[in-house]
Design a protein around this motif. Structure first.
Motif, PDB file in Angstrom:
ATOM      1  N   LEU A 237      -6.452  -0.529  -7.293  1.00 29.19           N
ATOM      2  CA  LEU A 237      -6.024  -0.766  -8.490  1.00 29.19           C
ATOM      3  C   LEU A 237      -4.786  -1.834  -8.631  1.00 29.19           C
ATOM      4  CD1 LEU A 237      -5.820   2.912 -10.076  1.00 29.19           C
ATOM      5  CD2 LEU A 237      -7.469   1.088 -10.476  1.00 29.19           C
ATOM      6  N   LEU A 238      -4.401  -1.858  -7.403  1.00 27.03           N
ATOM      7  CA  LEU A 238      -3.392  -3.021  -7.180  1.00 27.03           C
ATOM      8  C   LEU A 238      -3.808  -4.429  -6.844  1.00 27.03           C
ATOM      9  CD1 LEU A 238      -0.489  -0.887  -5.509  1.00 27.03           C
ATOM     10  CD2 LEU A 238      -0.690  -1.569  -7.878  1.00 27.03           C
ATOM     11  N   TRP A 239      -5.121  -4.432  -6.578  1.00 25.73           N
ATOM     12  CA  TRP A 239      -5.704  -5.738  -6.407  1.00 25.73           C
ATOM     13  C   TRP A 239      -6.212  -6.489  -7.715  1.00 25.73           C
ATOM     14  CZ3 TRP A 239      -9.199  -5.664  -1.418  1.00 25.73           C
ATOM     15  CH2 TRP A 239      -8.315  -5.225  -0.216  1.00 25.73           C
ATOM     16  N   ASP A 240      -5.149  -6.454  -8.697  1.00 26.07           N
ATOM     17  CA  ASP A 240      -5.500  -6.995 -10.038  1.00 26.07           C
ATOM     18  C   ASP A 240      -4.905  -8.235 -10.389  1.00 26.07           C
ATOM     19  OD1 ASP A 240      -2.896  -6.232  -9.661  1.00 26.07           O
ATOM     20  OD2 ASP A 240      -2.937  -4.897 -11.446  1.00 26.07           O
TER      21      ASP A 240
ATOM     22  N   LYS B 124      14.922   2.064  -3.046  1.00 27.20           N
ATOM     23  CA  LYS B 124      14.914   0.490  -2.780  1.00 27.20           C
ATOM     24  C   LYS B 124      13.182   0.216  -2.826  1.00 27.20           C
ATOM     25  CE  LYS B 124      18.680   0.289   0.460  1.00 27.20           C
ATOM     26  NZ  LYS B 124      18.878   0.184   1.677  1.00 27.20           N
ATOM     27  N   ILE B 125      12.444   1.190  -2.805  1.00 26.35           N
ATOM     28  CA  ILE B 125      11.160   0.799  -2.418  1.00 26.35           C
ATOM     29  C   ILE B 125      10.167   0.695  -3.638  1.00 26.35           C
ATOM     30  CG2 ILE B 125       8.858   1.644  -1.226  1.00 26.35           C
ATOM     31  CD1 ILE B 125      10.785   3.678   0.560  1.00 26.35           C
ATOM     32  N   HIS B 126       9.519  -0.215  -3.556  1.00 23.36           N
ATOM     33  CA  HIS B 126       8.668  -0.529  -4.879  1.00 23.36           C
ATOM     34  C   HIS B 126       7.068  -0.705  -4.261  1.00 23.36           C
ATOM     35  CE1 HIS B 126      12.345  -1.136  -7.122  1.00 23.36           C
ATOM     36  NE2 HIS B 126      12.757  -1.752  -5.979  1.00 23.36           N
ATOM     37  N   LEU B 127       6.252  -0.114  -4.998  1.00 23.47           N
ATOM     38  CA  LEU B 127       4.597  -0.398  -4.333  1.00 23.47           C
ATOM     39  C   LEU B 127       4.371  -1.339  -5.455  1.00 23.47           C
ATOM     40  CD1 LEU B 127       2.156   0.473  -2.817  1.00 23.47           C
ATOM     41  CD2 LEU B 127       1.883   2.352  -4.471  1.00 23.47           C
ATOM     42  N   VAL B 128       3.762  -2.321  -5.181  1.00 24.52           N
ATOM     43  CA  VAL B 128       3.439  -3.410  -6.175  1.00 24.52           C
ATOM     44  C   VAL B 128       2.054  -4.018  -5.715  1.00 24.52           C
ATOM     45  CG1 VAL B 128       5.925  -4.336  -6.857  1.00 24.52           C
ATOM     46  CG2 VAL B 128       4.459  -5.203  -4.775  1.00 24.52           C
ATOM     47  N   GLY B 129       1.713  -3.783  -4.634  1.00 25.96           N
ATOM     48  CA  GLY B 129       0.476  -4.050  -4.173  1.00 25.96           C
ATOM     49  C   GLY B 129       0.449  -5.562  -3.483  1.00 25.96           C
ATOM     50  N   ASN B 130      -0.537  -5.964  -2.762  1.00 24.14           N
ATOM     51  CA  ASN B 130      -0.661  -7.052  -1.956  1.00 24.14           C
ATOM     52  C   ASN B 130      -0.812  -8.461  -2.696  1.00 24.14           C
ATOM     53  OD1 ASN B 130      -1.617  -8.852   0.212  1.00 24.14           O
ATOM     54  ND2 ASN B 130      -2.068  -7.138   1.445  1.00 24.14           N
TER      55      ASN B 130
ATOM     56  N   GLU C  16      -1.293  -3.914  11.713  1.00 20.94           N
ATOM     57  CA  GLU C  16      -0.208  -3.357  10.630  1.00 20.94           C
ATOM     58  C   GLU C  16      -0.858  -3.238   9.504  1.00 20.94           C
ATOM     59  OE1 GLU C  16      -0.221  -6.203  12.214  1.00 20.94           O
ATOM     60  OE2 GLU C  16       0.061  -8.028  11.015  1.00 20.94           O
ATOM     61  N   HIS C  17      -2.170  -3.681   9.290  1.00 19.21           N
ATOM     62  CA  HIS C  17      -2.980  -3.558   8.104  1.00 19.21           C
ATOM     63  C   HIS C  17      -3.811  -2.361   8.133  1.00 19.21           C
ATOM     64  CE1 HIS C  17      -0.946  -7.199   6.437  1.00 19.21           C
ATOM     65  NE2 HIS C  17      -1.520  -7.751   7.672  1.00 19.21           N
TER      66      HIS C  17
ATOM     67  N   THR D 120       0.769  -1.227  -0.184  1.00 16.67           N
ATOM     68  CA  THR D 120       0.031  -0.104  -0.007  1.00 16.67           C
ATOM     69  C   THR D 120       0.858   1.165   0.037  1.00 16.67           C
ATOM     70  OG1 THR D 120      -0.049   0.302   2.268  1.00 16.67           O
ATOM     71  CG2 THR D 120      -1.667  -1.322   1.289  1.00 16.67           C
ATOM     72  N   GLU D 121       0.257   2.324  -0.373  1.00 19.51           N
ATOM     73  CA  GLU D 121       1.060   3.698  -0.297  1.00 19.51           C
ATOM     74  C   GLU D 121       1.527   3.907   0.930  1.00 19.51           C
ATOM     75  OE1 GLU D 121      -0.929   6.703  -2.261  1.00 19.51           O
ATOM     76  OE2 GLU D 121      -0.964   5.555  -4.307  1.00 19.51           O
ATOM     77  N   GLN D 122       0.448   3.603   2.269  1.00 24.13           N
ATOM     78  CA  GLN D 122       0.776   3.707   3.519  1.00 24.13           C
ATOM     79  C   GLN D 122       1.981   3.289   3.845  1.00 24.13           C
ATOM     80  OE1 GLN D 122      -1.171   5.648   6.090  1.00 24.13           O
ATOM     81  NE2 GLN D 122       0.976   5.440   7.035  1.00 24.13           N
ATOM     82  N   ALA D 123       2.175   1.966   3.406  1.00 24.17           N
ATOM     83  CA  ALA D 123       3.506   1.351   3.768  1.00 24.17           C
ATOM     84  C   ALA D 123       4.618   2.010   3.178  1.00 24.17           C
ATOM     85  CB  ALA D 123       3.347  -0.114   3.163  1.00 24.17           C
ATOM     86  N   VAL D 124       4.558   2.480   1.847  1.00 20.48           N
ATOM     87  CA  VAL D 124       5.579   3.168   1.225  1.00 20.48           C
ATOM     88  C   VAL D 124       5.965   4.591   2.228  1.00 20.48           C
ATOM     89  CG1 VAL D 124       6.276   4.588  -0.619  1.00 20.48           C
ATOM     90  CG2 VAL D 124       5.194   2.514  -1.223  1.00 20.48           C
TER      91      VAL D 124
END
Ligand code: UD1
Length: 338
Positions: A324-327, A161-167, A288-289, A145-149
């Motif tokens: 959008l990342l739950w694809d 080093k950080i990549h937002l990829v989704g769950n 954490e979620h 998530t963006e929050q995690a970033v």
């Protein structure tokens, strides 16, 4: 092509690598053996279509220090022998921490952490300590998530080093959409955190409250909880529940999808419940979620049973999350980056 070594140790780890290995090539799997009972390990892996791991350290149970130390000393020689380019770790369990620490001190091996940046901001949770340390020694940080970033950036971790990829867990749910079938409505209950199970009075209060709810409770039982109930003779507080052995992955997901509510202290189930729009009541003081709370599909009740009853009898409408990342393409994105 990079040589990869994937580390797993517990049931929630297996769920996270199942979609990943469909995209990766040139990898080996190492199981630490933190979970070892059939439905927590071999049987569960099989149900997810994960091949027999290339290595099993068979560490089993122990105190945090014992477990972490045994994994570290058994993992180091394998790492030195295999010389992978990248070691992939997932989640926040002791196996994740132990192997990450080993990798961080061996030159020329990179560390990739999947489900990076999740924070409950509750350092009393051993998993929170594991998460923070692993993130600070990782080279590739894959976020859900963006929050995690943002959490990682606030901790001073370099953006590149950080990549937002989704769950990644959602990849499984998208893939198995058709095999996740319908059951009758029930309340699903799971419990395994030491903070809930290892104190007799707390465990008794939780069980007796849930046993008294006016609903059909299905309780797949974690081995730790089973042992405690037997040790303290608390079976009389589960008489109205269906207490059953742990389920395989798809079976459990079907039950979760069709539950009218889930009461749990798990981390992963909060996310899976959000995907299925199943209202979730979490027996923890923190999560954490955090996105699940903001979206109102999950509520934290700690071990306050009054609050639990209130939430249970006033269940909010859950609603579809259009993320959008739950694809179902999280593993693909990770593979491209690695
Ligand atoms: C671990 C993770 C937790 C995760 C959970 C998922 C850590 C610190 N905790 O907790 O974050 O949510 O996995 O289940 O890494 N046992 C068995 N058979 C098994 C596994 C466990 O009998 O296959 C019993 C043993 O009595 C053991 C106890 O359960 O002492 C706890 O197992 P352990 O691996 O220490 O932690 P979990 O509670 O499963």
């Amino acid at each position: 092509m990079n040589k990869l070594l994937i580390v797993v140790g517990t049931r929630p780890n297996f769920v996270k690598i199942a979609p990943l290995i469909k995209h990766l090539k040139n990898y080996k799997i190492l199981h630490t053996g933190q979970h070892y009972s059939n439905m927590m390990s071999k049987g569960f892996l099989k149900g997810l279509g994960i091949p027999e791991p290339d290595y099993n350290l068979n560490v089993g149970s122990g105190s945090h220090a014992e477990q972490t130390a045994s994994i570290m000393s058994l993992f180091e020689p394998i790492c030195l022998k295999e010389k992978p380019d990248i070691v992939i770790v997932v989640g926040d369990v002791n196996s994740t921490l132990a192997c990450s620490l080993v990798v961080s001190k061996i030159p020329n091996i990179k560390l990739a952490h999947i489900e990076s940046g999740e924070r409950s901001f509750d350092r009393t949770m051993p998993e929170e300590v594991n998460r923070v340390i692993v993130d600070h020694i990782s080279d590739y940080l894959f976020c859900s998530t963006e929050q995690a970033v943002n959490n990682l950036l606030l901790e001073g971790i370099s953006n590149n080093k950080i990549h937002l990829v989704g769950n990644i867990v959602i990849d499984n749910l998208v893939e198995h959409k058709k095999s996740i079938t319908t059951f009758k409505s029930h309340t699903l209950f799971t419990l395994h955190r030491p903070s809930n199970t290892d104190d007799k009075e707390t465990l008794t209060r939780i069980l007796s409250c849930i046993n008294g709810l006016n609903t059909n409770v299905l309780f797949p039982i974690h081995p730790r909880t089973k042992k405690k109930i037997e040790q303290w003779n608390l079976n009389r507080y589960t008489t109205n529940m269906d207490v059953v052995e742990p389920f395989g992955y798809l079976e459990f997901m079907s039950l979760l999808k069709n539950a009218k509510c889930v009461i749990t202290d798990s981390g992963g189930i909060q996310v899976e419940a959000a995907y299925f729009e199943t209202p979730c009541i979490t027996l923890r003081n923190s999560t954490e979620h955090t996105f699940t709370l903001r979206r109102g599909v999950n509520v934290l009740v700690g071990n306050d049973m009054k609050k639990l009853k209130y939430e249970f009898y006033n269940i909010r409408e859950s609603y579809r999350i259009n993320d959008l990342l739950w694809d179902g393409k999280v593993s693909k994105r990770i593979n491209n980056i690695l």
